[in-house]
Design a protein around this motif. Structure first.
Motif, PDB file in Angstrom:
ATOM      1  N   MET A   1     -33.022 -45.489   9.507  1.00  0.00           N
ATOM      2  CA  MET A   1     -33.205 -46.193  10.776  1.00  0.00           C
ATOM      3  C   MET A   1     -33.556 -47.659  10.544  1.00  0.00           C
ATOM      4  SD  MET A   1     -32.534 -44.249  13.350  1.00  0.00           S
ATOM      5  CE  MET A   1     -31.228 -43.522  12.339  1.00  0.00           C
ATOM      6  N   GLY A   2     -34.332 -47.923   9.502  1.00  0.00           N
ATOM      7  CA  GLY A   2     -34.657 -49.308   9.173  1.00  0.00           C
ATOM      8  C   GLY A   2     -33.423 -50.103   8.772  1.00  0.00           C
ATOM      9  N   VAL A   3     -32.607 -49.518   7.911  1.00  0.00           N
ATOM     10  CA  VAL A   3     -31.381 -50.190   7.468  1.00  0.00           C
ATOM     11  C   VAL A   3     -30.426 -50.376   8.645  1.00  0.00           C
ATOM     12  CG1 VAL A   3     -29.349 -50.015   5.979  1.00  0.00           C
ATOM     13  CG2 VAL A   3     -31.594 -49.348   5.105  1.00  0.00           C
ATOM     14  N   MET A   4     -30.296 -49.369   9.481  1.00  0.00           N
ATOM     15  CA  MET A   4     -29.387 -49.462  10.636  1.00  0.00           C
ATOM     16  C   MET A   4     -29.847 -50.530  11.616  1.00  0.00           C
ATOM     17  SD  MET A   4     -28.224 -46.490  13.312  1.00  0.00           S
ATOM     18  CE  MET A   4     -27.252 -45.679  12.049  1.00  0.00           C
ATOM     19  N   THR A   5     -31.137 -50.583  11.887  1.00  0.00           N
ATOM     20  CA  THR A   5     -31.667 -51.584  12.818  1.00  0.00           C
ATOM     21  C   THR A   5     -31.384 -52.991  12.307  1.00  0.00           C
ATOM     22  OG1 THR A   5     -33.443 -50.040  13.400  1.00  0.00           O
ATOM     23  CG2 THR A   5     -33.722 -52.323  14.075  1.00  0.00           C
ATOM     24  N   ALA A   6     -31.447 -53.167  10.996  1.00  0.00           N
ATOM     25  CA  ALA A   6     -31.267 -54.489  10.405  1.00  0.00           C
ATOM     26  C   ALA A   6     -29.812 -54.911  10.281  1.00  0.00           C
ATOM     27  CB  ALA A   6     -31.926 -54.519   9.017  1.00  0.00           C
ATOM     28  N   THR A   7     -28.889 -53.978  10.305  1.00  0.00           N
ATOM     29  CA  THR A   7     -27.500 -54.317   9.993  1.00  0.00           C
ATOM     30  C   THR A   7     -26.499 -54.088  11.123  1.00  0.00           C
ATOM     31  OG1 THR A   7     -27.101 -52.096   9.056  1.00  0.00           O
ATOM     32  CG2 THR A   7     -27.860 -53.816   7.544  1.00  0.00           C
ATOM     33  N   PHE A   8     -26.820 -53.213  12.057  1.00  0.00           N
ATOM     34  CA  PHE A   8     -25.821 -52.799  13.038  1.00  0.00           C
ATOM     35  C   PHE A   8     -25.433 -53.928  13.986  1.00  0.00           C
ATOM     36  CE2 PHE A   8     -24.174 -50.242  16.635  1.00  0.00           C
ATOM     37  CZ  PHE A   8     -23.244 -49.485  15.933  1.00  0.00           C
ATOM     38  N   GLY A   9     -26.415 -54.705  14.439  1.00  0.00           N
ATOM     39  CA  GLY A   9     -26.121 -55.787  15.365  1.00  0.00           C
ATOM     40  C   GLY A   9     -25.224 -56.846  14.755  1.00  0.00           C
ATOM     41  N   SER A  10     -25.545 -57.254  13.522  1.00  0.00           N
ATOM     42  CA  SER A  10     -24.716 -58.272  12.863  1.00  0.00           C
ATOM     43  C   SER A  10     -23.330 -57.730  12.530  1.00  0.00           C
ATOM     44  CB  SER A  10     -25.412 -58.777  11.595  1.00  0.00           C
ATOM     45  OG  SER A  10     -25.612 -57.737  10.670  1.00  0.00           O
TER      46      SER A  10
ATOM     47  N   ALA B   1     -34.944 -58.964   7.403  1.00  0.00           N
ATOM     48  CA  ALA B   1     -36.225 -58.547   6.818  1.00  0.00           C
ATOM     49  C   ALA B   1     -37.146 -57.953   7.883  1.00  0.00           C
ATOM     50  CB  ALA B   1     -36.892 -59.736   6.141  1.00  0.00           C
ATOM     51  N   LEU B   2     -37.196 -58.603   9.046  1.00  0.00           N
ATOM     52  CA  LEU B   2     -38.065 -58.115  10.113  1.00  0.00           C
ATOM     53  C   LEU B   2     -37.571 -56.793  10.675  1.00  0.00           C
ATOM     54  CD1 LEU B   2     -38.676 -61.492  12.001  1.00  0.00           C
ATOM     55  CD2 LEU B   2     -40.291 -60.288  10.526  1.00  0.00           C
ATOM     56  N   PHE B   3     -36.287 -56.718  10.980  1.00  0.00           N
ATOM     57  CA  PHE B   3     -35.757 -55.520  11.632  1.00  0.00           C
ATOM     58  C   PHE B   3     -35.680 -54.318  10.689  1.00  0.00           C
ATOM     59  CE2 PHE B   3     -33.642 -57.692  15.421  1.00  0.00           C
ATOM     60  CZ  PHE B   3     -34.506 -57.089  16.316  1.00  0.00           C
ATOM     61  N   SER B   4     -35.473 -54.547   9.404  1.00  0.00           N
ATOM     62  CA  SER B   4     -35.420 -53.416   8.477  1.00  0.00           C
ATOM     63  C   SER B   4     -36.754 -52.676   8.455  1.00  0.00           C
ATOM     64  CB  SER B   4     -35.059 -53.895   7.059  1.00  0.00           C
ATOM     65  OG  SER B   4     -36.086 -54.706   6.511  1.00  0.00           O
ATOM     66  N   VAL B   5     -37.827 -53.425   8.578  1.00  0.00           N
ATOM     67  CA  VAL B   5     -39.160 -52.823   8.584  1.00  0.00           C
ATOM     68  C   VAL B   5     -39.502 -52.274   9.968  1.00  0.00           C
ATOM     69  CG1 VAL B   5     -41.623 -53.239   8.187  1.00  0.00           C
ATOM     70  CG2 VAL B   5     -39.911 -54.314   6.706  1.00  0.00           C
ATOM     71  N   LEU B   6     -39.155 -53.013  11.012  1.00  0.00           N
ATOM     72  CA  LEU B   6     -39.477 -52.564  12.371  1.00  0.00           C
ATOM     73  C   LEU B   6     -38.748 -51.272  12.725  1.00  0.00           C
ATOM     74  CD1 LEU B   6     -39.430 -55.999  14.203  1.00  0.00           C
ATOM     75  CD2 LEU B   6     -41.440 -54.577  13.753  1.00  0.00           C
ATOM     76  N   GLY B   7     -37.521 -51.128  12.233  1.00  0.00           N
ATOM     77  CA  GLY B   7     -36.797 -49.879  12.461  1.00  0.00           C
ATOM     78  C   GLY B   7     -37.505 -48.703  11.823  1.00  0.00           C
ATOM     79  N   ALA B   8     -38.010 -48.919  10.618  1.00  0.00           N
ATOM     80  CA  ALA B   8     -38.767 -47.869   9.933  1.00  0.00           C
ATOM     81  C   ALA B   8     -40.093 -47.597  10.632  1.00  0.00           C
ATOM     82  CB  ALA B   8     -39.007 -48.265   8.477  1.00  0.00           C
ATOM     83  N   VAL B   9     -40.720 -48.657  11.142  1.00  0.00           N
ATOM     84  CA  VAL B   9     -41.993 -48.502  11.859  1.00  0.00           C
ATOM     85  C   VAL B   9     -41.839 -47.552  13.041  1.00  0.00           C
ATOM     86  CG1 VAL B   9     -43.651 -49.696  13.354  1.00  0.00           C
ATOM     87  CG2 VAL B   9     -42.983 -50.718  11.174  1.00  0.00           C
ATOM     88  N   LYS B  10     -40.790 -47.764  13.812  1.00  0.00           N
ATOM     89  CA  LYS B  10     -40.595 -46.926  15.006  1.00  0.00           C
ATOM     90  C   LYS B  10     -40.298 -45.484  14.614  1.00  0.00           C
ATOM     91  CE  LYS B  10     -38.840 -47.207  19.637  1.00  0.00           C
ATOM     92  NZ  LYS B  10     -38.244 -48.127  20.642  1.00  0.00           N
ATOM     93  N   ALA B  11     -39.482 -45.296  13.585  1.00  0.00           N
ATOM     94  CA  ALA B  11     -39.153 -43.942  13.148  1.00  0.00           C
ATOM     95  C   ALA B  11     -40.385 -43.216  12.610  1.00  0.00           C
ATOM     96  CB  ALA B  11     -38.053 -43.984  12.092  1.00  0.00           C
ATOM     97  N   VAL B  12     -41.206 -43.928  11.857  1.00  0.00           N
ATOM     98  CA  VAL B  12     -42.445 -43.335  11.335  1.00  0.00           C
ATOM     99  C   VAL B  12     -43.365 -42.943  12.486  1.00  0.00           C
ATOM    100  CG1 VAL B  12     -44.584 -43.844  10.074  1.00  0.00           C
ATOM    101  CG2 VAL B  12     -42.375 -44.490   9.087  1.00  0.00           C
ATOM    102  N   ALA B  13     -43.474 -43.830  13.490  1.00  0.00           N
ATOM    103  CA  ALA B  13     -44.345 -43.552  14.637  1.00  0.00           C
ATOM    104  C   ALA B  13     -43.885 -42.320  15.418  1.00  0.00           C
ATOM    105  CB  ALA B  13     -44.387 -44.769  15.554  1.00  0.00           C
TER     106      ALA B  13
END
Length: 207
Positions: free
Chosen positions: A123-132, A100-112
């Motif tokens: 980018m949000g989905v990738m940030t949340a899923t790639f590590g696991s 939940a945290l990383f899916s949003v944080l990934g989008a935050v960085k891309a938006v910025a």
């Protein structure tokens, strides 16, 4: 807001590192494996995001605090994991919070960085899923994101919610908490109520 986002990013890294270490605990690995899988899970998704977005520095290279958080979380899990009755259940919930945290944080960085909305969501989905996904692949087990309960859809909801809300001045202040809550609630409901998307061929098989 930047300070809040940075703090949430550190927390998310620690939570995902714990989930990586818990996966190692399930397989009864040694403490170095705890640190390895904790670090891979904690920084894997963000690393892929930063490389694809072409940022000046990958986040954990620019700020080594992320690595130390991964190390500390993994070592703490080594000592605390025996206190919990069900490591798998704990892993599911730690993964849900991190997702939940990383899916949003990934989008935050891309938006910025001014990326197009569809890229921000990806980018949000990738940030949340790639590590696991890397963690589970190295452990030779079915990735959590391919499990029967809703997972990727929850990450998609979080990333899309933030990208949409952040695009309007009237809702930008609420974008971060609302998007994180939406992603976590959907994943939590999936775990508790066994929510699943229909699989290909199920209707035909039933007939």
């Amino acid at each position: 807001m930047p300070e809040v986002i940075h703090l949430i990013d550190l927390v998310a890294t620690g939570v995902f590192a714990i989930s990586g270490a818990l996966a190692a605990a399930e397989r009864r690995h040694d403490i170095l494996s705890f640190i390895l899988f904790g670090t891979i899970t904690g920084i894997g998704g963000g690393t892929a995001r930063d490389l694809l977005l072409g940022t000046e520095n990958v986040f954990w290279i620019a700020e080594t605090a992320y690595l130390w958080i991964c190390f500390g979380a993994a070592v703490a899990t080594w000592f605390l994991a025996p206190l919990f009755r069900s490591l798998h259940r704990l892993l599911l919930w730690a993964d849900a919070i991190g997702m939940a945290l990383f899916s949003v944080l990934g989008a935050v960085k891309a938006v910025a960085l001014g990326a197009p909305p569809v890229v921000c969501v990806v980018m949000g989905v990738m940030t949340a899923t790639f590590g696991s996904m890397i963690r589970d692949t190295l452990l030779n087990q079915e990735p959590v994101l391919l499990g029967p309960e809703i997972y990727v859809t929850a990450a998609l909801l979080g990333a899309a919610s933030y990208t949409l809300l952040a695009s309007y001045p009237a809702t930008v202040l609420y974008a971060l908490p609302v998007a994180i809550l939406a992603a976590f609630c959907l994943r939590a409901c999936a775990i508790i109520f066994d929510l699943r998307l229909p699989k290909y061929g199920e209707k035909n098989a039933a007939n």
